[in-house]
Design a protein around this motif. Sequence first.
Motif, PDB file in Angstrom:
ATOM      1  N   ILE A 134       0.812  -1.205   0.000  1.00  0.00           N
ATOM      2  CA  ILE A 134       0.000   0.000   0.000  1.00  0.00           C
ATOM      3  C   ILE A 134       0.849   1.260   0.000  1.00  0.00           C
ATOM      4  O   ILE A 134       0.465   2.293  -0.543  1.00  0.00           O
ATOM      5  CB  ILE A 134      -0.963  -0.009   1.216  1.00  0.00           C
ATOM      6  N   ASP A 135       2.041   1.196   0.579  1.00  0.00           N
ATOM      7  CA  ASP A 135       2.903   2.378   0.671  1.00  0.00           C
ATOM      8  C   ASP A 135       3.611   2.708  -0.641  1.00  0.00           C
ATOM      9  O   ASP A 135       4.285   3.734  -0.745  1.00  0.00           O
ATOM     10  CB  ASP A 135       3.951   2.192   1.774  1.00  0.00           C
ATOM     11  N   ALA A 136       3.503   1.851  -1.646  1.00  0.00           N
ATOM     12  CA  ALA A 136       4.125   2.142  -2.948  1.00  0.00           C
ATOM     13  C   ALA A 136       3.185   2.915  -3.854  1.00  0.00           C
ATOM     14  O   ALA A 136       3.597   3.462  -4.879  1.00  0.00           O
ATOM     15  CB  ALA A 136       4.548   0.849  -3.633  1.00  0.00           C
ATOM     16  N   ARG A 137       1.891   2.969  -3.493  1.00  0.00           N
ATOM     17  CA  ARG A 137       0.935   3.700  -4.310  1.00  0.00           C
ATOM     18  C   ARG A 137       1.230   5.184  -4.264  1.00  0.00           C
ATOM     19  O   ARG A 137       1.794   5.701  -3.306  1.00  0.00           O
ATOM     20  CB  ARG A 137      -0.488   3.493  -3.778  1.00  0.00           C
ATOM     21  N   GLY A 138       0.820   5.902  -5.321  1.00  0.00           N
ATOM     22  CA  GLY A 138       0.948   7.345  -5.262  1.00  0.00           C
ATOM     23  C   GLY A 138       1.228   7.988  -6.596  1.00  0.00           C
ATOM     24  O   GLY A 138       1.284   7.336  -7.640  1.00  0.00           O
ATOM     25  N   ILE A 139       1.395   9.301  -6.550  1.00  0.00           N
ATOM     26  CA  ILE A 139       1.773  10.109  -7.701  1.00  0.00           C
ATOM     27  C   ILE A 139       3.246  10.466  -7.544  1.00  0.00           C
ATOM     28  O   ILE A 139       3.685  10.858  -6.456  1.00  0.00           O
ATOM     29  CB  ILE A 139       0.923  11.383  -7.777  1.00  0.00           C
ATOM     30  N   TYR A 140       3.994  10.331  -8.627  1.00  0.00           N
ATOM     31  CA  TYR A 140       5.437  10.581  -8.584  1.00  0.00           C
ATOM     32  C   TYR A 140       5.849  11.541  -9.702  1.00  0.00           C
ATOM     33  O   TYR A 140       5.258  11.546 -10.784  1.00  0.00           O
ATOM     34  CB  TYR A 140       6.207   9.268  -8.756  1.00  0.00           C
ATOM     35  N   ASN A 141       6.890  12.322  -9.438  1.00  0.00           N
ATOM     36  CA  ASN A 141       7.434  13.248 -10.431  1.00  0.00           C
ATOM     37  C   ASN A 141       8.957  13.211 -10.378  1.00  0.00           C
ATOM     38  O   ASN A 141       9.545  13.112  -9.291  1.00  0.00           O
ATOM     39  CB  ASN A 141       6.959  14.681 -10.162  1.00  0.00           C
ATOM     40  N   GLY A 142       9.594  13.292 -11.567  1.00  0.00           N
ATOM     41  CA  GLY A 142      11.047  13.286 -11.589  1.00  0.00           C
ATOM     42  C   GLY A 142      11.611  13.400 -12.984  1.00  0.00           C
ATOM     43  O   GLY A 142      11.006  14.038 -13.863  1.00  0.00           O
ATOM     44  N   PRO A 156       8.628   4.475   1.081  1.00  0.00           N
ATOM     45  CA  PRO A 156       7.224   4.881   1.180  1.00  0.00           C
ATOM     46  C   PRO A 156       7.041   6.378   1.372  1.00  0.00           C
ATOM     47  O   PRO A 156       7.699   7.008   2.195  1.00  0.00           O
ATOM     48  CB  PRO A 156       6.727   4.100   2.401  1.00  0.00           C
ATOM     49  N   HIS A 157       6.179   6.948   0.516  1.00  0.00           N
ATOM     50  CA  HIS A 157       5.841   8.368   0.574  1.00  0.00           C
ATOM     51  C   HIS A 157       7.067   9.263   0.446  1.00  0.00           C
ATOM     52  O   HIS A 157       7.073  10.391   0.929  1.00  0.00           O
ATOM     53  CB  HIS A 157       5.099   8.684   1.877  1.00  0.00           C
ATOM     54  N   SER A 158       8.098   8.766  -0.253  1.00  0.00           N
ATOM     55  CA  SER A 158       9.323   9.547  -0.427  1.00  0.00           C
ATOM     56  C   SER A 158       9.836   9.504  -1.869  1.00  0.00           C
ATOM     57  O   SER A 158       9.921  10.526  -2.532  1.00  0.00           O
ATOM     58  CB  SER A 158      10.420   9.049   0.516  1.00  0.00           C
ATOM     59  N   ASN A 159      10.196   8.323  -2.371  1.00  0.00           N
ATOM     60  CA  ASN A 159      10.775   8.270  -3.712  1.00  0.00           C
ATOM     61  C   ASN A 159      10.623   6.898  -4.344  1.00  0.00           C
ATOM     62  O   ASN A 159      10.337   5.904  -3.665  1.00  0.00           O
ATOM     63  CB  ASN A 159      12.246   8.689  -3.686  1.00  0.00           C
ATOM     64  N   ALA A 164      10.214  11.509  -7.147  1.00  0.00           N
ATOM     65  CA  ALA A 164       9.814  11.804  -5.777  1.00  0.00           C
ATOM     66  C   ALA A 164       8.309  11.634  -5.621  1.00  0.00           C
ATOM     67  O   ALA A 164       7.541  11.943  -6.535  1.00  0.00           O
ATOM     68  CB  ALA A 164      10.232  13.226  -5.404  1.00  0.00           C
ATOM     69  N   TYR A 165       7.890  11.156  -4.465  1.00  0.00           N
ATOM     70  CA  TYR A 165       6.472  11.010  -4.165  1.00  0.00           C
ATOM     71  C   TYR A 165       5.822  12.381  -4.049  1.00  0.00           C
ATOM     72  O   TYR A 165       6.404  13.313  -3.499  1.00  0.00           O
ATOM     73  CB  TYR A 165       6.312  10.245  -2.851  1.00  0.00           C
ATOM     74  N   SER A 166       4.602  12.498  -4.585  1.00  0.00           N
ATOM     75  CA  SER A 166       3.879  13.761  -4.522  1.00  0.00           C
ATOM     76  C   SER A 166       2.625  13.578  -3.676  1.00  0.00           C
ATOM     77  O   SER A 166       1.755  12.787  -4.008  1.00  0.00           O
ATOM     78  CB  SER A 166       3.511  14.224  -5.937  1.00  0.00           C
ATOM     79  N   THR A 167       2.509  14.303  -2.598  1.00  0.00           N
ATOM     80  CA  THR A 167       1.418  14.092  -1.648  1.00  0.00           C
ATOM     81  C   THR A 167       0.016  14.327  -2.189  1.00  0.00           C
ATOM     82  O   THR A 167      -0.941  13.821  -1.593  1.00  0.00           O
ATOM     83  CB  THR A 167       1.608  14.976  -0.397  1.00  0.00           C
ATOM     84  N   PRO A 168      -0.200  15.066  -3.300  1.00  0.00           N
ATOM     85  CA  PRO A 168      -1.577  15.260  -3.767  1.00  0.00           C
ATOM     86  C   PRO A 168      -2.326  13.976  -4.101  1.00  0.00           C
ATOM     87  O   PRO A 168      -3.519  14.010  -4.373  1.00  0.00           O
ATOM     88  CB  PRO A 168      -1.406  16.132  -5.016  1.00  0.00           C
TER      89      PRO A 168
END
Length: 253
Positions: free
Chosen positions: A43-51, A121-124, A142-146
């Motif tokens: 679950i901690d790998a989910r998210g929006i990322y930018n780089g 998780p929640h970092s990169n 990098a993880y993006s909190t939005p």
Amino acid sequence: MKKIVLSSVLAALVLSACGGGGGSDGDKAANNATVPPPADIDIDARGIYNGTNSNNDTVSGVVLDNGTYYFVYVNQAENRIGLVQGTATASHGVFSSSDATDFLASSSLAMHGSIAANYVPHSNLNGTFASVANGNTSFTMAYSTPYEPPLSLSVIAGTYTGLGATFRGKETVTFVISADGQVRGSGPSGCSFAGNLKVYDARNVYGTAITFDDKCPNAGQTFTGIVSVNGNALIAAALLPERVEAFVVAASK
């Protein structure tokens, strides 16, 4: 990514050069689009990322709850845009995908390969996309909190302008989102498209289905995928069934 981005994580137009396709293909896309089966995803790998990647592309992407990922890469200086898409497993900081496909949309290229990466998780999320055809392309994101919490459709409503492409070509496009989730867009070629957005799993990621009009080379075809908005930046990534072609947009207000 062009040697091909990841070579991470949502519409075109393309328009000017778009070619081929007909109503029957569109019907197939609309009726037979499938959802990938759930993967073994932390679950901690989910998210929006930018780089960025080693080809000097900007990379923006989404990893969904079921392990499906969409990584859009764009290089405005070189007029390049594409998508790396697939499903991944993620556990204990290791992110892996054996079905990664790099769609260099405007060049009609689909490079199959794999991703080997590590995440905090929640970092990169950092790693390498490897393909037999183009070797290795490294990326750092990098993880993006939005990604959490979700934004309402009224918040992301507006007109976005940027580069869009399918396998038929690429051009500058407008991508308009209305407060009720309707989508429309067009490019200088006269090709236009329309569709809608639906909130995906209470996250800042939206499911979409985009259909091209009869003035487009992709006339009648429907691409399904996602749209993600991060501040003033939007990405759209959608596929035809069987992952045979991608429609990719990177735009901003």
